[in-house]
Design an enzyme around this catalytic site. Sequence first.
Site, PDB file in Angstrom:
ATOM      1  N   GLY A  12      48.959  41.688  47.222  1.00  0.00           N
ATOM      2  CA  GLY A  12      47.859  40.690  47.372  1.00  0.00           C
ATOM      3  C   GLY A  12      47.966  39.939  45.929  1.00  0.00           C
ATOM      4  N   GLY A  55      61.167  32.229  35.935  1.00  0.00           N
ATOM      5  CA  GLY A  55      60.649  33.332  36.241  1.00  0.00           C
ATOM      6  C   GLY A  55      61.496  34.281  37.544  1.00  0.00           C
ATOM      7  N   TYR A 155      32.822  48.901  50.379  1.00  0.00           N
ATOM      8  CA  TYR A 155      33.705  48.563  49.198  1.00  0.00           C
ATOM      9  C   TYR A 155      33.533  49.824  48.064  1.00  0.00           C
ATOM     10  CZ  TYR A 155      35.698  45.358  45.664  1.00  0.00           C
ATOM     11  OH  TYR A 155      36.594  44.847  44.624  1.00  0.00           O
ATOM     12  N   ALA A 156      32.629  49.960  48.078  1.00  0.00           N
ATOM     13  CA  ALA A 156      32.226  50.988  46.812  1.00  0.00           C
ATOM     14  C   ALA A 156      32.914  52.225  47.249  1.00  0.00           C
ATOM     15  CB  ALA A 156      30.553  51.152  46.651  1.00  0.00           C
ATOM     16  N   ALA A 158      35.328  52.964  49.363  1.00  0.00           N
ATOM     17  CA  ALA A 158      37.005  52.544  49.088  1.00  0.00           C
ATOM     18  C   ALA A 158      37.466  52.603  47.598  1.00  0.00           C
ATOM     19  CB  ALA A 158      37.368  51.506  49.908  1.00  0.00           C
ATOM     20  N   LYS A 159      36.572  51.974  46.850  1.00  0.00           N
ATOM     21  CA  LYS A 159      37.124  51.766  45.381  1.00  0.00           C
ATOM     22  C   LYS A 159      37.018  53.010  44.678  1.00  0.00           C
ATOM     23  CE  LYS A 159      38.506  47.690  45.315  1.00  0.00           C
ATOM     24  NZ  LYS A 159      40.065  47.236  45.117  1.00  0.00           N
ATOM     25  N   ILE A 188      34.904  39.526  37.383  1.00  0.00           N
ATOM     26  CA  ILE A 188      35.935  38.459  37.001  1.00  0.00           C
ATOM     27  C   ILE A 188      35.757  37.473  38.112  1.00  0.00           C
ATOM     28  CG2 ILE A 188      38.387  38.520  37.195  1.00  0.00           C
ATOM     29  CD1 ILE A 188      37.421  40.680  35.215  1.00  0.00           C
ATOM     30  N   THR A 238      41.159  55.804  34.267  1.00  0.00           N
ATOM     31  CA  THR A 238      40.353  54.630  35.002  1.00  0.00           C
ATOM     32  C   THR A 238      40.119  53.967  33.714  1.00  0.00           C
ATOM     33  OG1 THR A 238      39.748  55.933  36.886  1.00  0.00           O
ATOM     34  CG2 THR A 238      38.700  53.968  36.292  1.00  0.00           C
TER      35      THR A 238
END
Length: 249
Positions: A12, A55, A155-156, A158-159, A188, A238
């Site tokens: 990604g 690069g 989402y939560a 999965a994370k 972010i 973490t």
Amino acid sequence: MSLAGKVVIVTGGSRGIGEAIVRHLAGEGAHVHATYNASSERAEKIQAELQGQGGHVQFHRLDVRDSSMCVQLVETVVGSSGKVDGLINNAGITRDALLLRMSEQDWDEVLTTNLRSVFAMTKAVLRPMLTQRSGRIINISSVVGITGNAGQANYAAAKAGVIAFTKSIARELASRNILVNCIAPGYIETDMTGKLSPQQQQALLGSIPLGRAGVGADIAAVVAFLLSDAASYITGQTIAVDGGMVMLP
């Protein structure tokens, strides 16, 4: 914390946090193999720009939901570079909805893209890393995997799974000098968070002790640290990069 010559895969990598990671690692001298799925034009533009600056960046199309493609990618990287020093599992999507309105497809797509892909990519890099007896795996989770969030049950979940997976694999691989850590970004500024309403954005800012949103470079700097020799005694952790939004014990 030089990363010169390190071979790193970033999933990604064509936008958001992934793009910031690709740019930062390339600037530190790493040989970056980044992936995209649908954003081919954007990926080509980033690749050309960074290569023009000296690069070492190569983009590859990858559907992280396809385990066979994950294996093929790693084989391609090892075939061209002879090794793989690091893997950044960053690819992810959202399909937000309150649970009553969340479809099974919304649930399955998020769990497959955000969690099963971490399993598939990690398993794919294990053989070369085990042979090398070294490697770094960094999984990008989220603070909502720690706190939960209304409207983001998929989402939560999965994370949170990414965090538990990180701890389990870190225990399995520590004896082979393969370090596995997790970063949990807070709010972010990315294309993804740009979809939030002004009210949602203000509510989030109000929950951040530092009083500001983070940027991709904040996450990229921690990724670079975890890839470096300076982090050689850190595994199974973490790290919340969130301006103090979540105070981990």
